[in-house]
Design an enzyme around this catalytic site. Structure first.
Site, mmCIF file in Angstrom:
data_model
loop_
_atom_site.group_PDB
_atom_site.id
_atom_site.type_symbol
_atom_site.label_atom_id
_atom_site.label_comp_id
_atom_site.label_asym_id
_atom_site.label_seq_id
_atom_site.Cartn_x
_atom_site.Cartn_y
_atom_site.Cartn_z
ATOM 1 N N HIS A 1 0.859 -1.196 0.000
ATOM 2 C CA HIS A 1 0.000 0.000 0.000
ATOM 3 C C HIS A 1 0.892 1.242 0.000
ATOM 4 C CE1 HIS A 1 -3.856 -1.983 0.439
ATOM 5 N NE2 HIS A 1 -3.298 -2.794 1.319
ATOM 6 N N PHE B 1 -10.881 -8.030 13.015
ATOM 7 C CA PHE B 1 -10.887 -6.784 13.776
ATOM 8 C C PHE B 1 -12.279 -6.165 13.697
ATOM 9 C CE2 PHE B 1 -6.698 -7.947 13.724
ATOM 10 C CZ PHE B 1 -6.288 -8.126 12.418
ATOM 11 N N ASP C 1 -14.601 -3.837 13.391
ATOM 12 C CA ASP C 1 -14.651 -2.400 13.060
ATOM 13 C C ASP C 1 -16.016 -2.078 12.478
ATOM 14 O OD1 ASP C 1 -13.773 -1.975 9.686
ATOM 15 O OD2 ASP C 1 -14.444 -3.808 10.656
ATOM 16 N N ASP D 1 -9.564 -10.869 6.833
ATOM 17 C CA ASP D 1 -10.045 -9.551 7.265
ATOM 18 C C ASP D 1 -9.451 -8.434 6.404
ATOM 19 O OD1 ASP D 1 -9.310 -6.995 8.786
ATOM 20 O OD2 ASP D 1 -10.982 -7.785 9.927
ATOM 21 N N ASP E 1 -10.130 -4.334 2.185
ATOM 22 C CA ASP E 1 -9.706 -3.747 0.902
ATOM 23 C C ASP E 1 -10.806 -3.880 -0.150
ATOM 24 O OD1 ASP E 1 -6.177 -4.655 1.262
ATOM 25 O OD2 ASP E 1 -7.322 -2.935 1.985
HETATM 26 N N1 LIG Z 1 -11.314 -4.965 10.106
HETATM 27 C C1 LIG Z 1 -10.466 -4.065 9.595
HETATM 28 N N2 LIG Z 1 -10.654 -2.774 9.903
HETATM 29 C C2 LIG Z 1 -9.788 -1.886 9.363
HETATM 30 C C3 LIG Z 1 -8.736 -2.233 8.525
HETATM 31 C C4 LIG Z 1 -8.083 -1.024 8.188
HETATM 32 C C5 LIG Z 1 -6.937 -0.814 7.279
HETATM 33 N N3 LIG Z 1 -6.013 -1.931 7.271
HETATM 34 C C6 LIG Z 1 -5.081 -1.923 6.174
HETATM 35 C C7 LIG Z 1 -3.960 -2.838 6.467
HETATM 36 C C8 LIG Z 1 -4.061 -3.960 5.784
HETATM 37 C C9 LIG Z 1 -5.275 -3.973 4.997
HETATM 38 O O1 LIG Z 1 -4.979 -4.487 3.713
HETATM 39 C C10 LIG Z 1 -5.702 -2.526 4.940
HETATM 40 O O2 LIG Z 1 -5.144 -1.935 3.797
HETATM 41 C C11 LIG Z 1 -8.745 -0.006 8.836
HETATM 42 N N4 LIG Z 1 -9.760 -0.562 9.525
HETATM 43 C C12 LIG Z 1 -10.813 0.059 10.303
HETATM 44 O O3 LIG Z 1 -11.827 0.418 9.375
HETATM 45 C C13 LIG Z 1 -12.379 1.688 9.754
HETATM 46 C C14 LIG Z 1 -11.895 2.700 8.735
HETATM 47 O O4 LIG Z 1 -12.699 2.539 7.589
HETATM 48 P P1 LIG Z 1 -12.720 3.778 6.550
HETATM 49 O O5 LIG Z 1 -13.257 4.956 7.316
HETATM 50 O O6 LIG Z 1 -13.620 3.287 5.446
HETATM 51 O O7 LIG Z 1 -11.276 3.971 6.101
HETATM 52 C C15 LIG Z 1 -11.806 2.014 11.121
HETATM 53 O O8 LIG Z 1 -12.565 1.356 12.118
HETATM 54 C C16 LIG Z 1 -10.438 1.354 11.010
HETATM 55 O O9 LIG Z 1 -9.905 1.045 12.287
HETATM 56 C C17 LIG Z 1 -8.546 -3.602 8.218
HETATM 57 O O10 LIG Z 1 -7.643 -4.023 7.476
HETATM 58 N N5 LIG Z 1 -9.448 -4.472 8.782
#
Ligand SMILES: Nc1nc2c(c(CN[C@H]3C=C[C@H](O)[C@@H]3O)cn2[C@@H]2O[C@H](COP(=O)(O)O)[C@@H](O)[C@H]2O)c(=O)[nH]1
Length: 365
Positions: free
Chosen positions: A78, A266, A268, A337, A342
């Protein structure tokens, strides 16, 4: 004595009466998150999982993983993520996952909080990553715990500059983020010789151990709740910190954990939305109506815990289905996840229809 202490005492009395002795602390650490997620799922009346769609989704996810050659390497690919495998990346990831929450806004794409860097305007999670990268480029030690604890050097004005917006809307929950930085700076200074590396080394390469240390020593990582009279642990940011370390370091060095598969999804506000799009997760009509009308769901209320716990359990069921399809697949909850997050963002960028994400404002996710 708290409920938990009473439970602990009763458990030890029961163990003694059965001649089992006190809980053996030499057992490998467990976070309890997956057990609690299953408990939430088994006691949820307003959120349901659908096995037929889960099986179909498993085929789609496995195919996407293979097509994209999805692995720990994807994390560093990324544009904004740090590439070096060194202590500065450890500090970057810790800072990022200390503040990795609640970016959503009701404003339009043009008016919502965004960060300008490298000629682009970044929103959501990426706005945080861009703000930290920009702060470092402007010469501020924004990923150094000692700096956060120093309220003179690291004043609120300095922090407002680091997280300045390209629009009129400031970063959501700015004050709460400052509190997280202050607490983490103080705890790391006082209990971990001022170093995140010391914190990681204390976990002795146990992913669950590191999650537990974060939950025990930092209140801003203690993502727990009461559900049906039982304490449940979700620990989203503590877990994603371990997962990001593991991915960024490709399972080596500071990212080496012998029990990385104990990390769950996670909980979220993005992945539940994607699970709904896949048909794997559904809401009872009153809850679906509340989500579609973008009405607030309070942090800690039953509906919110059901959404978060069932999402964690849904990823576990997806993982089991993927392994049934391909026992050799190198897949765990983390990679599933990451991919679902993504994919959710790609769908959003392509303007594809999806249920709105749920509106809970909290520092937990
Ligand atoms: N379950 C889960 N939640 C994740 C991520 C990520 C980013 N991870 C990066 C690393 C490796 C991956 O390939 C991603 O490129 C952010 N979040 C959560 O989402 C919300 C943000 O959303 P929006 O406002 O739309 O950007 C916020 O709660 C944030 O904490 C994830 O991976 N998994």
């Amino acid at each position: 004595m708290s409920d938990d202490e009473v439970d602990h005492e009763l458990l030890n009395l029961l163990r003694k009466s059965l001649g089992l002795g006190e809980k053996d602390s030499s057992l490998p650490p467990e976070t309890g998150v997956l057990t609690d997620a299953e408990y939430i799922y088994n006691n949820s009346t307003d959120v349901a999982l659908d096995m037929r769609h889960t099986k179909i989704a498993a085929m789609e996810i496995l195919s996407q993983m293979n097509q994209r050659e999805y692995s720990t390497k994807t994390w560093s690919s990324h544009e904004l993520h740090p590439k070096e495998k060194n202590e500065s990346t450890v500090n970057f990831i810790f800072t990022m996952d200390l503040l990795n929450f609640s970016f959503w806004s009701e404003k339009s794409e043009e008016e919502r909080f965004s960060v300008s860097w490298k000629g682009k305007k970044w929103t959501g999670y990426w706005s945080l990553v861009a703000a930290l990268q920009r702060g470092l480029e402007e010469g501020l030690p924004i990923t150094t715990p000692e700096f956060w604890a120093d309220e003179l050097e690291c004043s609120e004005e300095v922090l407002r500059r680091v997280f300045r917006s390209a629009t009129k809307e400031e970063m959501p929950m700015f004050e709460e983020r400052v509190k997280c930085l202050r607490e983490a700076g103080r705890v790391i200074e006082e209990e971990f010789d001022g170093s995140v590396i010391t914190l990681i080394e204390d976990a002795k390469n146990s992913a669950a151990g590191l999650v537990n240390i974060l939950a025990e020593r930092f209140s801003c990582f203690r993502d727990e709740a009461k559900f049906e009279r039982r304490k449940v642990r979700l620990l989203k940011r503590a877990q994603i910190f371990v997962a990001d370390l593991w991915a960024a370091f490709e399972g080596e060095g500071y990212g080496r954990f012998h029990d990385i598969d104990k990390i769950t999804m996670f909980a979220d506000y993005r992945v539940p939305q994607m699970l709904h799009s896949l048909g794997a997760l559904s809401f009872c009509p009153p809850l679906e109506g509340r989500i579609r009308r973008k009405l607030p769901i309070e942090s800690g209320e039953s509906w919110e815990i059901q959404i978060r716990g069932c999402s964690i359990w849904a990823i576990e069921l997806l993982r089991r289905e993927i392994i049934k399809l391909d026992p050799e697949a190198k897949v765990n909850a983390i990679l599933i996840d990451f991919l679902l997050y993504d994919l959710a963002k790609e769908k959003e960028r392509n303007g594809e229809e999806a249920i709105p994400h749920h509106r809970t404002r909290s520092i937990w996710y």
